[in-house]
Design a protein around this motif. Structure first.
Motif, PDB file in Angstrom:
ATOM      1  N   MET A   1       0.854  -1.193   0.000  1.00  0.00           N
ATOM      2  CA  MET A   1       0.000   0.000   0.000  1.00  0.00           C
ATOM      3  C   MET A   1       0.882   1.232   0.000  1.00  0.00           C
ATOM      4  O   MET A   1       1.718   1.422   0.867  1.00  0.00           O
ATOM      5  CB  MET A   1      -0.911   0.001   1.231  1.00  0.00           C
ATOM      6  N   ASP A   2       0.709   2.098  -0.978  1.00  0.00           N
ATOM      7  CA  ASP A   2       1.463   3.343  -1.081  1.00  0.00           C
ATOM      8  C   ASP A   2       0.639   4.444  -0.427  1.00  0.00           C
ATOM      9  O   ASP A   2      -0.419   4.820  -0.915  1.00  0.00           O
ATOM     10  CB  ASP A   2       1.731   3.643  -2.558  1.00  0.00           C
ATOM     11  N   ASN A   3       1.102   4.957   0.662  1.00  0.00           N
ATOM     12  CA  ASN A   3       0.319   5.921   1.423  1.00  0.00           C
ATOM     13  C   ASN A   3       1.203   7.076   1.830  1.00  0.00           C
ATOM     14  O   ASN A   3       2.070   6.937   2.673  1.00  0.00           O
ATOM     15  CB  ASN A   3      -0.295   5.245   2.653  1.00  0.00           C
ATOM     16  N   THR A   4       0.996   8.222   1.217  1.00  0.00           N
ATOM     17  CA  THR A   4       1.792   9.403   1.541  1.00  0.00           C
ATOM     18  C   THR A   4       0.941  10.476   2.207  1.00  0.00           C
ATOM     19  O   THR A   4       1.379  11.603   2.369  1.00  0.00           O
ATOM     20  CB  THR A   4       2.446   9.978   0.274  1.00  0.00           C
ATOM     21  N   SER A   5      -0.309  10.151   2.579  1.00  0.00           N
ATOM     22  CA  SER A   5      -1.191  11.125   3.208  1.00  0.00           C
ATOM     23  C   SER A   5      -0.695  11.451   4.608  1.00  0.00           C
ATOM     24  O   SER A   5      -0.044  10.636   5.260  1.00  0.00           O
ATOM     25  CB  SER A   5      -2.620  10.580   3.276  1.00  0.00           C
ATOM     26  N   PRO A   6      -0.988  12.663   5.097  1.00  0.00           N
ATOM     27  CA  PRO A   6      -0.517  13.038   6.433  1.00  0.00           C
ATOM     28  C   PRO A   6      -1.191  12.214   7.507  1.00  0.00           C
ATOM     29  O   PRO A   6      -2.269  11.647   7.328  1.00  0.00           O
ATOM     30  CB  PRO A   6      -0.915  14.523   6.533  1.00  0.00           C
ATOM     31  N   ALA A   7      -0.533  12.150   8.662  1.00  0.00           N
ATOM     32  CA  ALA A   7      -1.059  11.373   9.778  1.00  0.00           C
ATOM     33  C   ALA A   7      -2.347  12.001  10.291  1.00  0.00           C
ATOM     34  O   ALA A   7      -2.468  13.228  10.402  1.00  0.00           O
ATOM     35  CB  ALA A   7      -0.021  11.312  10.892  1.00  0.00           C
ATOM     36  N   THR A   8      -3.323  11.163  10.594  1.00  0.00           N
ATOM     37  CA  THR A   8      -4.570  11.633  11.181  1.00  0.00           C
ATOM     38  C   THR A   8      -4.742  11.142  12.611  1.00  0.00           C
ATOM     39  O   THR A   8      -5.574  11.657  13.344  1.00  0.00           O
ATOM     40  CB  THR A   8      -5.777  11.167  10.337  1.00  0.00           C
ATOM     41  N   GLU A   9      -3.980  10.121  13.006  1.00  0.00           N
ATOM     42  CA  GLU A   9      -4.017   9.595  14.363  1.00  0.00           C
ATOM     43  C   GLU A   9      -2.611   9.697  14.956  1.00  0.00           C
ATOM     44  O   GLU A   9      -1.614   9.586  14.227  1.00  0.00           O
ATOM     45  CB  GLU A   9      -4.473   8.139  14.371  1.00  0.00           C
ATOM     46  N   PRO A  10      -2.494   9.902  16.264  1.00  0.00           N
ATOM     47  CA  PRO A  10      -1.153  10.040  16.857  1.00  0.00           C
ATOM     48  C   PRO A  10      -0.223   8.876  16.551  1.00  0.00           C
ATOM     49  O   PRO A  10       0.975   9.093  16.347  1.00  0.00           O
ATOM     50  CB  PRO A  10      -1.451  10.157  18.356  1.00  0.00           C
ATOM     51  N   TRP A  11      -0.729   7.634  16.500  1.00  0.00           N
ATOM     52  CA  TRP A  11       0.152   6.489  16.239  1.00  0.00           C
ATOM     53  C   TRP A  11       0.802   6.562  14.868  1.00  0.00           C
ATOM     54  O   TRP A  11       1.832   5.932  14.631  1.00  0.00           O
ATOM     55  CB  TRP A  11      -0.586   5.168  16.411  1.00  0.00           C
ATOM     56  N   GLN A  12       0.212   7.320  13.947  1.00  0.00           N
ATOM     57  CA  GLN A  12       0.761   7.426  12.601  1.00  0.00           C
ATOM     58  C   GLN A  12       1.953   8.380  12.511  1.00  0.00           C
ATOM     59  O   GLN A  12       2.675   8.381  11.510  1.00  0.00           O
ATOM     60  CB  GLN A  12      -0.323   7.884  11.627  1.00  0.00           C
ATOM     61  N   LEU A  13       2.172   9.192  13.531  1.00  0.00           N
ATOM     62  CA  LEU A  13       3.296  10.136  13.516  1.00  0.00           C
ATOM     63  C   LEU A  13       4.617   9.388  13.571  1.00  0.00           C
ATOM     64  O   LEU A  13       4.742   8.347  14.215  1.00  0.00           O
ATOM     65  CB  LEU A  13       3.207  11.082  14.713  1.00  0.00           C
ATOM     66  N   THR A  14       5.627   9.925  12.907  1.00  0.00           N
ATOM     67  CA  THR A  14       6.976   9.404  13.090  1.00  0.00           C
ATOM     68  C   THR A  14       7.486   9.826  14.456  1.00  0.00           C
ATOM     69  O   THR A  14       6.894  10.692  15.123  1.00  0.00           O
ATOM     70  CB  THR A  14       7.926   9.937  12.005  1.00  0.00           C
ATOM     71  N   ALA A  15       8.581   9.256  14.880  1.00  0.00           N
ATOM     72  CA  ALA A  15       9.156   9.639  16.175  1.00  0.00           C
ATOM     73  C   ALA A  15       9.561  11.104  16.179  1.00  0.00           C
ATOM     74  O   ALA A  15       9.350  11.817  17.175  1.00  0.00           O
ATOM     75  CB  ALA A  15      10.351   8.751  16.492  1.00  0.00           C
ATOM     76  N   VAL A  16      10.158  11.562  15.089  1.00  0.00           N
ATOM     77  CA  VAL A  16      10.576  12.971  15.003  1.00  0.00           C
ATOM     78  C   VAL A  16       9.361  13.886  15.063  1.00  0.00           C
ATOM     79  O   VAL A  16       9.362  14.909  15.773  1.00  0.00           O
ATOM     80  CB  VAL A  16      11.398  13.201  13.726  1.00  0.00           C
TER      81      VAL A  16
END
Length: 485
Positions: free
Chosen positions: A1-16
């Motif tokens: 799955m190619d997904n470049t959409s911004p995070a909508t849930e906190p778990w989707q955030l990168t560590a940075v």
């Protein structure tokens, strides 16, 4: 799955991204950790990546992190970031089970140095990542915690031995994961699950852990750490992105003289004037690459060239071939004295895998290598390290496949002796690097037939930043890969 959409849930955030949100107070650690726990609840029953998740303990750590934010306390680089630790690594109050039923109650009294570094940096430790028994296989199943599956394809391995770490990251359960690597156990799982893994230079991250003891008829005795574990094994991070891996590696790089080969201080490494040349080594003449592997290498070469790196192709590199062959001598001969214990308490799968692996090694070194073979092997290792360091310097990186095959089918190593030998041959890029002690990272470069495919970048000693810079160049030109969970 190619997904470049911004995070909508906190778990989707990168560590940075999460670290920035926590510091700006647009997100609390409790919100971030609760989101991770919700994600674990939603996905872990299918994937079985994490064991011994204690939600209340994780939320207590998160509340303490938020209190420090409010009161102006010192905030570490990983302040409030959900992180997993591996079942073969000491974490205070948790079992260092190695996936073995007989060791399920061996709770650690203190943290291993790498876990202490993560905790000191503010990480919230949310679970223990699964691994094969004794962390031996390139698969992640054991009788104690069960089988971890690859979030991209359940019939494929998530890698091993840090397969729970890589699968949990790919599924979004945590932002970061701790792993260790003596034969690809960070790099291979990361590649199988489409995340990033870096094996640091030996000595950069402390390998210290509290001494282990066993009761014997002769009295209580300390378990002796094999020489290959001292000289070839490393602790390191797995992460969803190169930037996250870089952040975690810097946190874990804590000079520690309790580690017998730990460096007292990290050398200053100013950026070189020019981008390093990338030398491509597609094989060592022993096994052909699968077309998907060639596609991954081709994509990485194209992206690095686009970033401005000069590319050179080599038709094999004999010292890598010799290093991979030495791995089959030194690792297995060091492991041989522990076989009675494995036979006594190990599960059937690890016993079968080891039997087939010893048979594969015997095909190269004979059924009973001599002490002279072993001593000469260590001597050759030193010579090979010098030779490759002189080749690389600060001016060159190596690019190799991760393996000659895509992620293996589950339990391929115990399908037959012949298949096990094929796996050992295919994993030459994973085996050569630990013998040489150099830093190496795996980074996704393509999605082929629904599976993430990665490449390996190898640098000179303590050139992790150069390795990660090149990995970043590949990542910048590759759509973000996420399994459809």
């Amino acid at each position: 799955m190619d997904n470049t959409s911004p995070a909508t849930e906190p778990w989707q955030l990168t560590a940075v991204e999460a670290a920035a949100a926590l510091r700006s107070r647009t997100l609390s650690s409790v919100e971030l950790v609760q989101s991770a726990l919700d994600r674990i609840e939603a996905t872990n029953p299918r994937i079985n990546a994490l064991a011994d998740v204690r939600p209340e303990e994780a939320l207590a750590q998160a509340r303490a992190a938020d209190e420090r934010t409010v009161t102006g306390g010192d905030l570490g680089p990983l302040h409030g970031i959900p992180t997993s630790t591996k079942i073969n690594t000491d974490q205070r109050g948790y079992a260092t089970s190695h996936g073995v039923v007989a060791l399920a109650g061996t709770n650690a009294e203190q943290d291993a140095a790498c876990v202490a570094a993560l905790r000191s940096a503010g990480a919230v430790l949310v679970g223990r990542s699964n691994a094969p028994a004794f962390s031996y296989r390139w698969f992640s199943t054991n009788d104690l915690h069960g089988r971890t599956v690859n979030p991209w394809a359940p019939d494929r391995t998530p890698g091993g031995s840090s397969g729970g770490a890589s699968a949990s990251l790919a599924a979004g359960m945590t932002q970061l994961a701790q792993g260790n690597d003596i034969g690809g156990s960070i790099r291979y799982p990361a590649a199988c699950c489409g995340v990033v893994g870096i094996r640091p230079t030996v000595g950069r991250v402390s390998n210290w852990t509290a001494p282990a003891f066993v009761d014997t008829p002769a009295g209580r005795q300390q378990l002796v750490m094999p020489l290959t574990v001292q000289q070839c094994a490393v602790e390191g991070p797995l992460a969803r992105t190169v930037a996250d891996a870089r952040l975690a590696l810097r946190v874990m790089s804590t000079p520690d003289l309790r580690d017998p080969i730990g460096v007292p201080a990290l050398p200053e490494r100013p950026a070189p004037a020019e981008l390093p040349v990338v030398t491509v080594v597609r094989g060592i003449g022993t096994v052909p690459n699968h077309p998907a592997v060639e596609r991954a290498v081709d994509e990485a070469v194209r992206k690095l060239a686009d970033a401005g790196h000069r590319i050179e192709e080599l038709d094999g590199l004999p010292l890598l071939a010799e290093a991979a062959r030495l791995w089959s001598l030194l690792i297995y001969e060091d492991f041989r004295p522990t076989m009675p214990a494995v036979e006594q308490v190990g599960d059937a799968d690890v016993r079968a895998s080891l039997a087939y692996s010893f048979a594969a090694a015997a095909g190269q070194w004979g059924p009973a290598p001599s002490l002279g073979d072993y001593i000469h092997g260590w001597s050759r290792r030193a010579a090979l390290i010098t030779e490759l360091q002189e080749l690389l310097g600060r001016e060159r990186l190596l690019l190799t496949p991760v393996s000659a095959e895509p992620p293996f089918e589950q339990d391929a190593d115990i399908a037959s002796p012949e298949r096990a030998a094929q796996l050992v041959a295919a994993q030459w890029p994973m085996a050569a690097v630990p013998i040489l002690g150099l830093p190496a990272a795996t980074v996704p470069s393509a999605l082929v037939d629904g599976l993430p495919m990665s490449v390996q970048l190898i640098g000179g000693r303590f050139e992790e930043e150069l390795v990660l810079d090149a990995a970043q160049a590949i990542e910048d030109r590759t759509p973000r890969l996420r399994p459809g969970l």
